[in-house]
Design a protein around this motif. Structure first.
Motif, PDB file in Angstrom:
ATOM      1  N   TYR A 173      99.147  25.927 -96.108  1.00 44.74           N
ATOM      2  CA  TYR A 173      98.693  24.719 -96.797  1.00 44.74           C
ATOM      3  C   TYR A 173      99.022  23.498 -95.946  1.00 44.74           C
ATOM      4  O   TYR A 173      99.945  22.745 -96.228  1.00 44.74           O
ATOM      5  CB  TYR A 173      99.333  24.618 -98.186  1.00 44.74           C
ATOM      6  CG  TYR A 173      98.738  25.601 -99.166  1.00 44.74           C
ATOM      7  CD1 TYR A 173      97.518  25.348 -99.776  1.00 44.74           C
ATOM      8  CD2 TYR A 173      99.372  26.809 -99.431  1.00 44.74           C
ATOM      9  CE1 TYR A 173      96.946  26.262-100.650  1.00 44.74           C
ATOM     10  CE2 TYR A 173      98.811  27.732-100.306  1.00 44.74           C
ATOM     11  CZ  TYR A 173      97.608  27.450-100.910  1.00 44.74           C
ATOM     12  OH  TYR A 173      97.032  28.364-101.762  1.00 44.74           O
TER      13      TYR A 173
ATOM     14  N   GLN B  24      86.430  27.127-104.422  1.00 44.22           N
ATOM     15  CA  GLN B  24      87.376  26.232-105.086  1.00 44.22           C
ATOM     16  C   GLN B  24      86.964  24.768-104.923  1.00 44.22           C
ATOM     17  O   GLN B  24      87.189  23.952-105.823  1.00 44.22           O
ATOM     18  CB  GLN B  24      88.791  26.439-104.551  1.00 44.22           C
ATOM     19  CG  GLN B  24      88.991  26.074-103.089  1.00 44.22           C
ATOM     20  CD  GLN B  24      90.438  26.117-102.663  1.00 44.22           C
ATOM     21  OE1 GLN B  24      91.311  25.533-103.310  1.00 44.22           O
ATOM     22  NE2 GLN B  24      90.720  26.831-101.587  1.00 44.22           N
TER      23      GLN B  24
ATOM     24  N   PRO C 243      99.740  23.442-104.004  1.00 47.42           N
ATOM     25  CA  PRO C 243      98.626  23.910-104.835  1.00 47.42           C
ATOM     26  C   PRO C 243      99.021  24.164-106.286  1.00 47.42           C
ATOM     27  O   PRO C 243      98.194  24.002-107.182  1.00 47.42           O
ATOM     28  CB  PRO C 243      98.182  25.205-104.138  1.00 47.42           C
ATOM     29  CG  PRO C 243      99.372  25.657-103.359  1.00 47.42           C
ATOM     30  CD  PRO C 243     100.058  24.390-102.930  1.00 47.42           C
TER      31      PRO C 243
ATOM     32  N   ASP D  93     100.459  31.415-106.178  1.00 46.99           N
ATOM     33  CA  ASP D  93      99.258  30.580-106.076  1.00 46.99           C
ATOM     34  C   ASP D  93      97.978  31.365-105.880  1.00 46.99           C
ATOM     35  O   ASP D  93      96.899  30.903-106.248  1.00 46.99           O
ATOM     36  CB  ASP D  93      99.424  29.559-104.948  1.00 46.99           C
ATOM     37  CG  ASP D  93      99.102  30.137-103.583  1.00 46.99           C
ATOM     38  OD1 ASP D  93      99.826  31.051-103.151  1.00 46.99           O
ATOM     39  OD2 ASP D  93      98.133  29.685-102.953  1.00 46.99           O
TER      40      ASP D  93
ATOM     41  N   TYR E 117      98.950  20.672-107.938  1.00 42.34           N
ATOM     42  CA  TYR E 117      97.555  20.244-108.082  1.00 42.34           C
ATOM     43  C   TYR E 117      96.880  20.987-109.228  1.00 42.34           C
ATOM     44  O   TYR E 117      96.139  20.387-110.027  1.00 42.34           O
ATOM     45  CB  TYR E 117      96.802  20.492-106.777  1.00 42.34           C
ATOM     46  CG  TYR E 117      95.299  20.390-106.894  1.00 42.34           C
ATOM     47  CD1 TYR E 117      94.669  19.146-106.955  1.00 42.34           C
ATOM     48  CD2 TYR E 117      94.506  21.535-106.961  1.00 42.34           C
ATOM     49  CE1 TYR E 117      93.287  19.055-107.073  1.00 42.34           C
ATOM     50  CE2 TYR E 117      93.132  21.453-107.079  1.00 42.34           C
ATOM     51  CZ  TYR E 117      92.525  20.212-107.131  1.00 42.34           C
ATOM     52  OH  TYR E 117      91.168  20.126-107.258  1.00 42.34           O
ATOM     53  N   SER E 118      97.131  22.277-109.335  1.00 43.26           N
ATOM     54  CA  SER E 118      96.516  23.080-110.402  1.00 43.26           C
ATOM     55  C   SER E 118      96.967  22.603-111.776  1.00 43.26           C
ATOM     56  O   SER E 118      96.159  22.541-112.716  1.00 43.26           O
ATOM     57  CB  SER E 118      96.856  24.556-110.206  1.00 43.26           C
ATOM     58  OG  SER E 118      96.369  25.033-108.967  1.00 43.26           O
TER      59      SER E 118
ATOM     60  N   SER F  39      94.107  26.957-107.576  1.00 51.39           N
ATOM     61  CA  SER F  39      93.416  25.674-107.383  1.00 51.39           C
ATOM     62  C   SER F  39      91.910  25.816-107.579  1.00 51.39           C
ATOM     63  O   SER F  39      91.223  24.822-107.800  1.00 51.39           O
ATOM     64  CB  SER F  39      93.717  25.118-105.988  1.00 51.39           C
ATOM     65  OG  SER F  39      93.417  26.064-104.978  1.00 51.39           O
TER      66      SER F  39
ATOM     67  N   SER G  12      86.074  22.154-108.009  1.00 54.06           N
ATOM     68  CA  SER G  12      86.743  20.864-108.221  1.00 54.06           C
ATOM     69  C   SER G  12      85.750  19.715-108.186  1.00 54.06           C
ATOM     70  O   SER G  12      85.864  18.753-108.955  1.00 54.06           O
ATOM     71  CB  SER G  12      87.853  20.662-107.176  1.00 54.06           C
ATOM     72  OG  SER G  12      87.333  20.737-105.865  1.00 54.06           O
TER      73      SER G  12
ATOM     74  N   SER H 110      90.117  18.106-103.503  1.00 52.55           N
ATOM     75  CA  SER H 110      90.817  19.389-103.419  1.00 52.55           C
ATOM     76  C   SER H 110      92.320  19.205-103.505  1.00 52.55           C
ATOM     77  O   SER H 110      92.818  18.076-103.638  1.00 52.55           O
ATOM     78  CB  SER H 110      90.479  20.069-102.092  1.00 52.55           C
ATOM     79  OG  SER H 110      91.045  19.340-101.001  1.00 52.55           O
ATOM     80  N   TRP H 111      93.044  20.327-103.390  1.00 53.99           N
ATOM     81  CA  TRP H 111      94.505  20.299-103.381  1.00 53.99           C
ATOM     82  C   TRP H 111      95.036  19.430-102.238  1.00 53.99           C
ATOM     83  O   TRP H 111      96.154  18.916-102.312  1.00 53.99           O
ATOM     84  CB  TRP H 111      95.060  21.721-103.253  1.00 53.99           C
ATOM     85  CG  TRP H 111      94.607  22.443-102.010  1.00 53.99           C
ATOM     86  CD1 TRP H 111      93.550  23.288-101.895  1.00 53.99           C
ATOM     87  CD2 TRP H 111      95.193  22.350-100.701  1.00 53.99           C
ATOM     88  NE1 TRP H 111      93.424  23.729-100.599  1.00 53.99           N
ATOM     89  CE2 TRP H 111      94.428  23.181 -99.847  1.00 53.99           C
ATOM     90  CE3 TRP H 111      96.286  21.668-100.167  1.00 53.99           C
ATOM     91  CZ2 TRP H 111      94.719  23.331 -98.485  1.00 53.99           C
ATOM     92  CZ3 TRP H 111      96.575  21.815 -98.816  1.00 53.99           C
ATOM     93  CH2 TRP H 111      95.805  22.635 -97.996  1.00 53.99           C
TER      94      TRP H 111
END
Length: 520
Positions: free
Chosen positions: A227, A342, A85, A75, A88-89, A476, A346, A274-275
């Motif tokens: 995370y 990041q 993450p 990641d 999400y990406s 991300s 986003s 965000s993530w």
């Protein structure tokens, strides 16, 4: 008279965007961004791998657990495969392909985009080994961070962690369901059988996430330090929203309406996307359903969702009656001290998408301070992209490898150690710190396309390998930029269609509009 004035204002805004777009090569930025995903690959690398300093790694992931977990992505600057993450990406890459696929085809990047998505979804298919089982992580963050070594020399434990009915993780399973559903839409025009397979997994994962509820960090405690999830209600709404868009099944729309209040969809007004926090994304996607005229009996609730979508957009655009997102003196959205860029990336992608939705509906953003034309919202999104690319107080690109000046002491293990194809000796766990981490020279490998954490609230940036809050790149962070840069490229009337190969790493992905020829 009012209509003429509005048309004139809109024309001026569009011309402003077009004129400003000439300053940066967004086509190159798309190409560089996609290289980052190749640099982050785990597993057996394909023949058309463009990042030549990387080699095969993690080839026995899942072996101890008797499940094949080879593949997927690292990641950030380490070698843990964190599921949240990563998923999400993939969702964000897919959303970019859905919205801006035509622009991606114009610059001959759609094949690379779909390959980047598929590298993730192929892994998720393996990780979703049973309907109610999802392997959510490979590797341990603590032991991994004890070492500084190349992925190809990895000596740290590759422990795999799973979710099941006794160990739930609605946030992680929900995000993976969203990624599969969004990817199914992205693949539909090119590989319908693969799209169908992704939808099967998406539906099963959503059912698992909803039926067996809990935070994934309670089931995978080793992820909590890295995370920490703030909750899973947003991921359940997010997954259902993407499944509705992928399937047009009204039951998923009913789900987000029935659970709108209890899960915070119409209650949470946020300034972050965000993530970890998907509420703004849910709210903007559901605003599209409303503006497309598909709300039906759910219109009243969808209007509540859109009110919160407007809050997010107005707060970012500084038109929210004082309740705005913070900006640095140089104009960057500033939401978190650690890896802030990041969040700016986003948010900018989401604002660009919302601008398009509003334009299509011939609507405006109604903020407490003023009505905002969709083009104004796009111009703000562009300001964030341009800050990232170099229009900032340090005149530095925060995309590694883009422009004349960019970070060269990036906090990334593989980039900071000579390639295994150059230095054939194994670099040991502690040896890596002594020989490579602490050396003052620039990294020997350029990790093209990595969006680093970026400057602080005063636009100050220290390009130091040990300054991981500012110099570590993340998936991300880069993922939403692929779509955003594609959108901004399409605004330039002088852009020329065609490939943008990186000189030392030629574009070898063969692609045509009707069919993807090679996927690995």
């Amino acid at each position: 008279m009012m209509n003429s004035r509005r048309i004139f204002t809109t024309l001026i805004l569009v011309l402003t965007i077009i004129d400003a777009s000439l300053g940066f090569d967004y086509k190159e930025a798309v190409d560089k961004s996609l290289l980052f995903f190749e640099a982050q690959r785990s597993g057996k690398l394909p023949w058309n791998q463009r990042v030549k300093w990387r080699g095969d790694s993690g080839l026995y992931d899942g072996y101890q657990q008797k499940v094949n977990l080879v593949g997927g992505y690292y990641d950030a600057g380490d070698h843990v495969k964190f599921g949240l993450p990563m998923a999400y990406s993939v969702t964000m890459l897919s959303w970019g392909a859905i919205e801006y696929g035509r622009s991606m085809m114009d610059v001959n990047q759609m094949g690379h985009v779909l390959n980047a998505i598929k590298w993730g979804t192929d892994y998720f298919i393996k990780a979703h080994s049973q309907p109610n089982v999802l392997w959510g992580q490979v590797g341990d963050g603590d032991s991994d961070h004890y070492c500084w070594e190349r992925a190809e020399d990895m000596s740290t434990p590759r422990t795999a962690y799973k979710l099941d009915p006794e160990h739930p993780g609605s946030d992680l399973a929900g995000e993976t369901a969203a990624a599969m559903a969004a990817a199914a839409i992205a693949f539909r025009p090119y590989n319908s059988s693969y799209s169908d397979l992704l939808l099967v997994h998406a539906k099963q994962l959503f059912w698992f996430a909803d039926r067996f509820r809990g935070l994934f960090t309670n089931s995978i405690p080793s992820a909590k330090e890295f995370y920490t999830s703030s909750g899973y209600s947003d991921e359940l709404l997010w997954a259902a929203t993407w499944l509705h868009r992928a399937t047009k099944d009204a039951s998923y729309l009913k789900y987000v309406v029935d659970n709108a209040a209890s899960m915070g969809g119409t209650g949470w007004a946020v300034k972050e996307f965000s993530w970890d926090n998907k509420y703004a994304g849910v709210q903007i996607l559901l605003s599209k359903v409303l503006m497309d005229g598909d709300g039906g009996s759910y219109t009243a609730t969808l209007k509540q969702y859109q009110a919160k979508a407007n809050y997010f957009a107005c707060a970012c655009h500084q038109k929210n009656e004082g309740y705005n997102a913070l900006l640095t003196p140089g104009g960057l959205l500033y939401l978190h001290e650690w890896n802030n860029m990041q969040y700016a990336a986003s948010a900018a992608f989401l604002l660009a998408v919302y601008s398009d939705y509003l334009s299509a509906a011939k609507s405006v953003l109604k903020c407490p301070d003023a009505n905002v034309q969709p083009q104004e919202l796009l111009l703000f999104a562009k300001s964030q992209a341009d800050y990232i690319l170099g229009k900032n107080p340090k005149s530095m690109s925060y995309i590694v490898g883009y422009g004349q000046t960019y970070p060269i002491h990036v906090h990334h293990r593989g980039a900071s150690i000579a390639s295994i194809f150059v230095l054939h000796l194994v670099v040991g766990c502690v040896q890596g710190f002594d020989a490579w981490y602490r050396r003052p020279q620039a990294n020997p490998n350029i990790i093209h396309g990595g969006l680093v954490g970026g400057p602080d609230k005063n636009d100050k940036f220290d390009d130091d390998r040990s300054n991981y809050e500012q110099t570590e790149p993340t998936m991300s962070g880069t993922a939403p930029l692929v779509g955003l840069f594609s959108k901004l490229h399409s605004m330039n009337p002088n852009h020329a269609a065609g490939p943008t190969p990186t000189k030392a790493q030629p574009n070898t992905c063969k692609f045509r509009q009707t069919k993807v020829l090679y996927f690995y």
